[in-house]
Design a protein around this motif. Structure first.
Motif, mmCIF file in Angstrom:
data_model
loop_
_atom_site.group_PDB
_atom_site.id
_atom_site.type_symbol
_atom_site.label_atom_id
_atom_site.label_comp_id
_atom_site.label_asym_id
_atom_site.label_seq_id
_atom_site.Cartn_x
_atom_site.Cartn_y
_atom_site.Cartn_z
ATOM 1 N N HIS A 15 -2.650 -8.623 -13.709
ATOM 2 C CA HIS A 15 -2.506 -8.180 -15.094
ATOM 3 C C HIS A 15 -2.015 -6.733 -15.091
ATOM 4 O O HIS A 15 -2.321 -5.965 -14.177
ATOM 5 N N GLY A 16 -1.262 -6.371 -16.104
ATOM 6 C CA GLY A 16 -0.850 -4.983 -16.284
ATOM 7 C C GLY A 16 -0.003 -4.423 -15.167
ATOM 8 O O GLY A 16 -0.139 -3.244 -14.802
ATOM 9 N N LEU A 17 0.890 -5.223 -14.612
ATOM 10 C CA LEU A 17 1.752 -4.735 -13.539
ATOM 11 C C LEU A 17 2.604 -3.554 -14.008
ATOM 12 O O LEU A 17 3.190 -3.586 -15.087
ATOM 13 N N ALA A 18 2.670 -2.519 -13.174
ATOM 14 C CA ALA A 18 3.433 -1.330 -13.538
ATOM 15 C C ALA A 18 3.812 -0.552 -12.292
ATOM 16 O O ALA A 18 3.167 -0.674 -11.245
ATOM 17 N N GLU A 19 4.874 0.227 -12.390
ATOM 18 C CA GLU A 19 5.188 1.199 -11.343
ATOM 19 C C GLU A 19 4.627 2.543 -11.762
ATOM 20 O O GLU A 19 4.815 2.976 -12.908
ATOM 21 N N VAL A 20 3.933 3.220 -10.847
ATOM 22 C CA VAL A 20 3.306 4.506 -11.129
ATOM 23 C C VAL A 20 3.634 5.466 -9.988
ATOM 24 O O VAL A 20 4.269 5.098 -9.004
ATOM 25 N N VAL A 21 3.190 6.699 -10.131
ATOM 26 C CA VAL A 21 3.307 7.693 -9.065
ATOM 27 C C VAL A 21 1.897 8.007 -8.568
ATOM 28 O O VAL A 21 1.022 8.359 -9.355
ATOM 29 N N HIS A 22 1.694 7.845 -7.268
ATOM 30 C CA HIS A 22 0.383 8.095 -6.670
ATOM 31 C C HIS A 22 0.517 9.199 -5.633
ATOM 32 O O HIS A 22 1.137 9.013 -4.591
ATOM 33 N N HIS A 23 -0.022 10.369 -5.956
ATOM 34 C CA HIS A 23 0.062 11.541 -5.076
ATOM 35 C C HIS A 23 1.497 11.776 -4.610
ATOM 36 O O HIS A 23 1.777 11.987 -3.423
ATOM 37 N N GLY A 24 2.425 11.701 -5.565
ATOM 38 C CA GLY A 24 3.814 12.040 -5.295
ATOM 39 C C GLY A 24 4.664 10.911 -4.739
ATOM 40 O O GLY A 24 5.856 11.115 -4.489
ATOM 41 N N ARG A 25 4.088 9.702 -4.569
ATOM 42 C CA ARG A 25 4.837 8.589 -3.995
ATOM 43 C C ARG A 25 4.838 7.416 -4.968
ATOM 44 O O ARG A 25 3.888 7.220 -5.730
ATOM 45 N N ARG A 26 5.924 6.620 -4.896
ATOM 46 C CA ARG A 26 6.006 5.426 -5.735
ATOM 47 C C ARG A 26 4.933 4.426 -5.331
ATOM 48 O O ARG A 26 4.689 4.184 -4.144
ATOM 49 N N ALA A 27 4.296 3.841 -6.340
ATOM 50 C CA ALA A 27 3.296 2.800 -6.078
ATOM 51 C C ALA A 27 3.393 1.752 -7.174
ATOM 52 O O ALA A 27 3.841 2.035 -8.291
ATOM 53 N N TRP A 28 2.974 0.545 -6.841
ATOM 54 C CA TRP A 28 2.877 -0.526 -7.828
ATOM 55 C C TRP A 28 1.408 -0.759 -8.131
ATOM 56 O O TRP A 28 0.586 -0.873 -7.219
ATOM 57 N N GLN A 29 1.098 -0.816 -9.400
ATOM 58 C CA GLN A 29 -0.287 -0.942 -9.858
ATOM 59 C C GLN A 29 -0.486 -2.256 -10.595
ATOM 60 O O GLN A 29 0.406 -2.730 -11.303
ATOM 61 N N ALA A 30 -1.656 -2.833 -10.420
ATOM 62 C CA ALA A 30 -2.024 -4.041 -11.156
ATOM 63 C C ALA A 30 -3.528 -4.069 -11.322
ATOM 64 O O ALA A 30 -4.271 -3.450 -10.545
ATOM 65 N N GLU A 31 -3.976 -4.765 -12.344
ATOM 66 C CA GLU A 31 -5.396 -5.070 -12.492
ATOM 67 C C GLU A 31 -5.592 -6.492 -11.994
ATOM 68 O O GLU A 31 -5.034 -7.439 -12.557
ATOM 69 N N LEU A 32 -6.342 -6.622 -10.914
ATOM 70 C CA LEU A 32 -6.473 -7.889 -10.208
ATOM 71 C C LEU A 32 -7.839 -8.523 -10.456
ATOM 72 O O LEU A 32 -8.864 -7.834 -10.467
ATOM 73 N N VAL A 33 -7.828 -9.826 -10.625
ATOM 74 C CA VAL A 33 -9.062 -10.604 -10.769
ATOM 75 C C VAL A 33 -9.073 -11.638 -9.637
ATOM 76 O O VAL A 33 -8.167 -12.486 -9.564
ATOM 77 N N PRO A 34 -10.055 -11.588 -8.731
ATOM 78 C CA PRO A 34 -10.088 -12.551 -7.625
ATOM 79 C C PRO A 34 -10.245 -13.973 -8.141
ATOM 80 O O PRO A 34 -11.044 -14.249 -9.032
ATOM 81 N N GLY A 35 -9.461 -14.896 -7.567
ATOM 82 C CA GLY A 35 -9.575 -16.310 -7.899
ATOM 83 C C GLY A 35 -10.330 -17.055 -6.819
ATOM 84 O O GLY A 35 -10.797 -16.476 -5.829
ATOM 85 N N GLU A 36 -10.429 -18.363 -6.979
ATOM 86 C CA GLU A 36 -11.207 -19.180 -6.056
ATOM 87 C C GLU A 36 -10.649 -19.138 -4.630
ATOM 88 O O GLU A 36 -11.385 -19.396 -3.681
ATOM 89 N N HIS A 37 -9.364 -18.795 -4.471
ATOM 90 C CA HIS A 37 -8.766 -18.753 -3.140
ATOM 91 C C HIS A 37 -8.715 -17.339 -2.564
ATOM 92 O O HIS A 37 -8.094 -17.128 -1.514
ATOM 93 N N TYR A 38 -9.384 -16.380 -3.215
ATOM 94 C CA TYR A 38 -9.445 -15.031 -2.651
ATOM 95 C C TYR A 38 -10.225 -15.091 -1.344
ATOM 96 O O TYR A 38 -11.349 -15.583 -1.290
ATOM 97 N N ASP A 39 -9.602 -14.584 -0.279
ATOM 98 C CA ASP A 39 -10.144 -14.729 1.073
ATOM 99 C C ASP A 39 -10.091 -13.371 1.767
ATOM 100 O O ASP A 39 -9.140 -13.062 2.477
ATOM 101 N N PRO A 40 -11.102 -12.526 1.553
ATOM 102 C CA PRO A 40 -11.041 -11.167 2.102
ATOM 103 C C PRO A 40 -11.066 -11.137 3.620
ATOM 104 O O PRO A 40 -11.580 -12.047 4.273
ATOM 105 N N ARG A 41 -10.512 -10.058 4.167
ATOM 106 C CA ARG A 41 -10.525 -9.865 5.624
ATOM 107 C C ARG A 41 -11.942 -9.970 6.162
ATOM 108 O O ARG A 41 -12.174 -10.544 7.224
#
Length: 217
Positions: free
Chosen positions: A111-137
């Motif tokens: 949700h809310g995908l956007a390009e932003v600047v993070h400490h002087g560098r390009r970054a892509w931002q999103a608001e993420l909601v884990p789904g049933e297939h979220y499989d953390p390291r």
């Protein structure tokens, strides 16, 4: 922080999977925010595949390792826990790691995908909601702490946080930023829930600079 353009979900997912191909050395500082307080930041030098140096900001060495063993081919050396590994290679945001999940499973909602600047560098931002297939390291220290990561812990016979804290409320979503140049997860923040504000903030200082062997000895 103004957004200039929005990446697509597919592009964000591809970036989350791209860190192993984008850089060989990285110098950075990272600060963790836990339960409403800010932890002391550390500075790190990482040279792939397995060399790592971690210091306090005033230069006290906390960790040095050379060619550390990693359990996955694309893992970077670990400091403290596997969240460190996931931060540097956030593939858990782009694909289900466990072989038992369906091929092509999408682990998170974007949700809310956007390009932003993070400490002087390009970054892509999103608001993420884990789904049933979220499989953390590692489910004990995921990038996206959630009911899903807790269910994995419970299924393995590990007492989840919710058993110790019956009033626990999970985050509504997680604000996440990926550095466009490196694919590193440079920022996470829990939005809402019992641990609102918890996450990390990483500043990239140099990419692919020469790093002499004595740094890691």
């Amino acid at each position: 922080m103004a957004a200039s353009s929005a990446p697509t979900v597919d592009a964000f997912t591809a970036l989350a999977l791209s860190s192993p191909r984008r850089w060989r050395t990285l110098r950075f500082t990272v600060t963790s925010r836990r339960e409403g307080r800010t932890d002391t930041a550390v500075r790190a030098w990482l040279r792939r595949p397995g060399d790592l140096r971690v210091e306090t900001l005033d230069g006290r060495v906390l960790n040095r390792q050379r060619s550390a063993h990693t359990s996955l081919p694309d893992d970077d050396p670990m400091y403290q826990d596997y969240r460190w590994v996931a931060m540097l290679n956030p593939r858990e945001l782009g694909v289900a790691i466990d072989q038992g999940f369906p091929v092509g499973s999408t682990p998170v909602e974007h949700h809310g995908l956007a390009e932003v600047v993070h400490h002087g560098r390009r970054a892509w931002q999103a608001e993420l909601v884990p789904g049933e297939h979220y499989d953390p390291r590692c489910s004990c220290c995921p990038l996206l702490f959630s009911r899903i990561s807790e269910d994995i812990e419970a299924d393995m016979g590990v007492e989840p946080v919710r058993a110790r804290e019956p009033g626990l409320r999970y985050a509504d979503a997680h604000r996440v930023r990926l550095d466009v140049g490196t694919g590193v997860c440079v920022y996470t923040e829990e939005l809402g829930g019992s641990f609102a504000g918890r996450g990390h903030d990483l500043t990239i200082e140099a990419v692919d600079e020469p790093m002499p062997h004595p740094l890691f000895d």
